[in-house]
Every structure is written in structure tokens, then in C-alpha cells.
Enzyme design. Sequence first.
Site, PDB file in Angstrom:
ATOM      1  N   ASP A  30      48.417  42.763  41.675  1.00 19.68           N
ATOM      2  CA  ASP A  30      48.844  43.995  42.344  1.00 19.68           C
ATOM      3  C   ASP A  30      50.348  43.930  42.590  1.00 19.68           C
ATOM      4  O   ASP A  30      50.876  42.890  43.008  1.00 19.68           O
ATOM      5  CB  ASP A  30      48.087  44.177  43.666  1.00 19.68           C
ATOM      6  CG  ASP A  30      48.177  45.595  44.189  1.00 19.68           C
ATOM      7  OD1 ASP A  30      47.158  46.301  44.206  1.00 19.68           O
ATOM      8  OD2 ASP A  30      49.295  46.007  44.594  1.00 19.68           O
ATOM      9  N   THR A  94      44.419  55.523  45.583  1.00 17.94           N
ATOM     10  CA  THR A  94      45.664  56.140  45.118  1.00 17.94           C
ATOM     11  C   THR A  94      45.742  56.216  43.601  1.00 17.94           C
ATOM     12  O   THR A  94      46.515  56.997  43.071  1.00 17.94           O
ATOM     13  CB  THR A  94      46.899  55.379  45.653  1.00 17.94           C
ATOM     14  OG1 THR A  94      46.829  54.023  45.214  1.00 17.94           O
ATOM     15  CG2 THR A  94      46.958  55.419  47.167  1.00 17.94           C
ATOM     16  N   HIS A  99      38.835  50.539  39.959  1.00 16.00           N
ATOM     17  CA  HIS A  99      39.409  49.194  40.097  1.00 16.00           C
ATOM     18  C   HIS A  99      38.828  48.498  41.306  1.00 16.00           C
ATOM     19  O   HIS A  99      38.448  49.126  42.293  1.00 16.00           O
ATOM     20  CB  HIS A  99      40.941  49.230  40.183  1.00 16.00           C
ATOM     21  CG  HIS A  99      41.492  50.123  41.260  1.00 16.00           C
ATOM     22  ND1 HIS A  99      41.570  51.485  41.126  1.00 16.00           N
ATOM     23  CD2 HIS A  99      41.993  49.839  42.490  1.00 16.00           C
ATOM     24  CE1 HIS A  99      42.096  52.008  42.223  1.00 16.00           C
ATOM     25  NE2 HIS A  99      42.349  51.028  43.068  1.00 16.00           N
ATOM     26  N   HIS A 101      39.760  45.422  43.934  1.00 16.13           N
ATOM     27  CA  HIS A 101      40.779  44.520  44.466  1.00 16.13           C
ATOM     28  C   HIS A 101      40.115  43.176  44.764  1.00 16.13           C
ATOM     29  O   HIS A 101      39.058  43.139  45.411  1.00 16.13           O
ATOM     30  CB  HIS A 101      41.342  45.045  45.787  1.00 16.13           C
ATOM     31  CG  HIS A 101      42.007  46.388  45.726  1.00 16.13           C
ATOM     32  ND1 HIS A 101      43.372  46.534  45.778  1.00 16.13           N
ATOM     33  CD2 HIS A 101      41.496  47.641  45.635  1.00 16.13           C
ATOM     34  CE1 HIS A 101      43.679  47.830  45.738  1.00 16.13           C
ATOM     35  NE2 HIS A 101      42.555  48.523  45.647  1.00 16.13           N
TER      36      HIS A 101
HETATM   37  P1  AMP Z   1      44.078  51.946  45.511  1.00 13.69           P
HETATM   38  O1  AMP Z   1      45.032  52.345  46.601  1.00 13.69           O
HETATM   39  O2  AMP Z   1      42.801  51.330  45.950  1.00 13.69           O
HETATM   40  O3  AMP Z   1      43.878  53.090  44.532  1.00 13.69           O
HETATM   41  O4  AMP Z   1      44.801  50.775  44.720  1.00 13.69           O
HETATM   42  C1  AMP Z   1      45.827  50.979  43.815  1.00 13.69           C
HETATM   43  C2  AMP Z   1      46.616  49.707  43.799  1.00 13.69           C
HETATM   44  O5  AMP Z   1      47.424  49.722  42.632  1.00 13.69           O
HETATM   45  C3  AMP Z   1      47.547  49.499  44.985  1.00 13.69           C
HETATM   46  O6  AMP Z   1      47.187  48.297  45.671  1.00 13.69           O
HETATM   47  C4  AMP Z   1      48.936  49.410  44.345  1.00 13.69           C
HETATM   48  O7  AMP Z   1      49.774  48.463  44.972  1.00 13.69           O
HETATM   49  C5  AMP Z   1      48.590  49.009  42.927  1.00 13.69           C
HETATM   50  N1  AMP Z   1      49.575  49.363  41.922  1.00 13.69           N
HETATM   51  C6  AMP Z   1      50.214  50.551  41.773  1.00 13.69           C
HETATM   52  N2  AMP Z   1      51.033  50.511  40.704  1.00 13.69           N
HETATM   53  C7  AMP Z   1      50.901  49.278  40.149  1.00 13.69           C
HETATM   54  C8  AMP Z   1      51.476  48.630  39.027  1.00 13.69           C
HETATM   55  N3  AMP Z   1      52.361  49.236  38.216  1.00 13.69           N
HETATM   56  N4  AMP Z   1      51.120  47.345  38.772  1.00 13.69           N
HETATM   57  C9  AMP Z   1      50.229  46.707  39.574  1.00 13.69           C
HETATM   58  N5  AMP Z   1      49.637  47.269  40.640  1.00 13.69           N
HETATM   59  C10 AMP Z   1      49.969  48.542  40.933  1.00 13.69           C
END
Ligand code: AMP
Length: 113
Positions: A30, A94, A99, A101
Site C-alpha cells: 500500500d 476509495t 481488494h 488489505h
Molecule cells: P480502500 O480505501 O479500502 O479502497 O483502499 C485503497 C487503498 O489503496 C488505500 O489504502 C490506498 O492507500 C491504496 N492506494 C491508492 N493508490 C495506490 C497506489 N498507487 N499504490 C498502492 N496503493 C495505493
Amino acid sequence: MENCLFCKIISGEIPSTKVYEDEKILAFRDIAPQAPTHILVIPKEHIGGVDELTESNSAVVSHIFVKIAEIAKNEGLSNGYRVVSNIGEDGGQTVRHLHFHILGGEKLSEKMS
Ligand code: AMP
Ligand code: ZN
């Protein structure tokens, strides 16, 4: 899927720090870690989230969970870790690409919300 950030990571259009990859899934770090170890595991097929899983597209989820256990072991998370999937606006999702985590490397908060 056009304009999907994680599809762009899968295609290589956007770089990522890969942890594991096979023909069905990708795991990468992440970009804004919320724990010492914070890895995202995604299917290569675009599925919007847990709320878009069906009997026909969900086999990849069991594969993801088998690999999550392997990744956690490789990352040294022998004392435990947390797996989280945010769904929709109220769930704090977001990126609309399914996905999971993996969070670990420290004693995590007992609060989940
Ligand atoms: P969510 O908020 O559960 O949708 O998780 C999306 C995650 O994607 C967040 O923890 C962000 O920090 C992560 N994220 C966003 N852009 C990137 C990226 N380019 N590379 C790696 N992680 C990312
Ligand atoms: Zn996507």
C-alpha cells in the site's frame, strides 16, 4: 477496466511494489501504509468489490485467502495480522476494484470502526 487505478497497476501503467503475482492475482505494498506491513491483494479480473461477487466470479476469493496466508508467513507475521475489505461509501472504499488489505507487524487497534 478503463480508469480503474488497480487495473492500471495490473497492466503496469502505474508502478507498484509487488509482493506476489500469479495468473489470477497480484499483491503489492500500500502506498500509504497504516501498519508496519500493509499489503493489498487484488484479483486481476476487475470486480468492483465484495458487493459485486457472484457464484461465477468468486472462486478467486478462496485463492486470494490461501495466498494471503502464504504472504503473511513470508512477511514474518507469525504473531497475527488483520485482513480487511472496505465496501462502498459507508465502508470507506476509495478504489472500486476488489481488494483485501493485509495489516500487521504490530499489535493492531482493538477498535475496528
Ligand atoms: P480502500 O480505501 O479500502 O479502497 O483502499 C485503497 C487503498 O489503496 C488505500 O489504502 C490506498 O492507500 C491504496 N492506494 C491508492 N493508490 C495506490 C497506489 N498507487 N499504490 C498502492 N496503493 C495505493
Ligand atoms: Zn479494476
